[in-house]
Write a protein that holds these residues in place. Sequence first.
Motif, PDB file in Angstrom:
ATOM      1  N   LEU A   1      16.448  -9.345   2.895  1.00  0.00           N
ATOM      2  CA  LEU A   1      16.830  -8.115   2.197  1.00  0.00           C
ATOM      3  C   LEU A   1      18.274  -8.172   1.711  1.00  0.00           C
TER       4      LEU A   1
ATOM      5  N   GLU B   1      19.763  -4.725  -5.154  1.00  0.00           N
ATOM      6  CA  GLU B   1      20.112  -3.471  -4.481  1.00  0.00           C
ATOM      7  C   GLU B   1      19.896  -2.281  -5.413  1.00  0.00           C
TER       8      GLU B   1
ATOM      9  N   ARG C   1      16.164  -1.667  -5.795  1.00  0.00           N
ATOM     10  CA  ARG C   1      15.562  -1.074  -4.600  1.00  0.00           C
ATOM     11  C   ARG C   1      15.785   0.433  -4.535  1.00  0.00           C
TER      12      ARG C   1
ATOM     13  N   TYR D   1       9.019  -3.345  -7.602  1.00  0.00           N
ATOM     14  CA  TYR D   1       9.257  -2.511  -6.417  1.00  0.00           C
ATOM     15  C   TYR D   1       9.050  -3.346  -5.145  1.00  0.00           C
TER      16      TYR D   1
ATOM     17  N   ALA E   1      11.745  -6.215  -4.700  1.00  0.00           N
ATOM     18  CA  ALA E   1      13.037  -5.698  -4.240  1.00  0.00           C
ATOM     19  C   ALA E   1      13.057  -5.513  -2.734  1.00  0.00           C
ATOM     20  N   ARG E   2      11.896  -5.419  -2.124  1.00  0.00           N
ATOM     21  CA  ARG E   2      11.769  -5.240  -0.669  1.00  0.00           C
ATOM     22  C   ARG E   2      11.289  -6.511   0.030  1.00  0.00           C
TER      23      ARG E   2
END
Length: 358
Positions: free
Chosen positions: A169, A200, A203, A222, A225-226
């Motif tokens: 992350l 970042e 997210r 989506y 980003a995670r």
Amino acid sequence: MRKIIHIDMDAFFASVEQRDNPELRGLPIVVSYDQPRSVVTTASYEARPFGVHSAMPIAQAKKRCPHIVIVEPHFYRYKEVSAQIHSVFHEYTDLVEPISLDEAFLDVTDNKKDISLAIDIAKEIKQKILEQTGLTASAGISYNKFLAKIASDIRKPNGIFTVHPDKALDFIARLPIENFWGVGPKTAERMHRMGIFTGEHLRAVSLAHLKQVFGKAGEIYYSFARGIDNRPVEPYRERKSVGCEETFVEDVHTEAQIVIRLYHIILELVKRLAKNNFEGHTLVLKIKWDARNQITRSITSEKILRTKDQILPLAKYLLHETEYRTRPIRLLGLSVTNHRTEGDRFAEWVEGELDFKD
């Protein structure tokens, strides 16, 4: 937790040419045809400091590096070397997903040599490739394809980089949005206008907003980003289309010229369909007017498209749906695909003519 390796050969085509031709070693070379409309397929690392890169028009590469050496491609040789490389992959796992001649994903979670660390497998593979082909490769390691793909670019050439699950992350948060898989220049520009420049920033955007702006791709962004990518490594990748295209040395202006070119492209397409034993129902026409402007048009038939007589009337129909009479054409292409896009016209044969349905 899965263990995924992405192997990417370093400047593959150019490196093969430099290996086979010692006089090219150390020189800035590009693999391409020396023609006005040609583009660079691969640039050697000696050429890259001049700003030369793949997909760049050859004329622009010459301007950036006047002493560039242009080497015509030898695809048969690249395929031979690629087969050697893939045989090394299969010494460790049969879960190998080829992406192109010079890159592949490997799932080594359960590997043939029972090696516990993916980085040790990557090191062995790189060493064997070097010994057997004289070429270097870069490797990216992580728990999914998205991160492994990005990781393989971090320490190019001839490097290894691992994205550990507990650091993923933070790694993604610092990642420029241009480095995200599936984010091209136009998408990146759109994201910049939304204030998205890093993982970042991405997210922080809601799923609903991303889907509203980017459609289904918004869900992928989506998840990425995670650090989420559940796609498996697929050893067999079903061919989704077969096509061919021609970039003209000089723009084609007249209707007669365009139809003749289209006819010859159809003949080549029919050969490729037969060679690949491909069955598809949708014909896609691609026209490029210049470096910035192009269009595609598609039409779907109830019958499998195999022959010139089946494809020609559909291709002519699609051509007449464009502005081909009013603008010179730089590139013309046709492909047959299994995928039907939303808004396609649907055609069937009625007494030798096309009957269009909603």
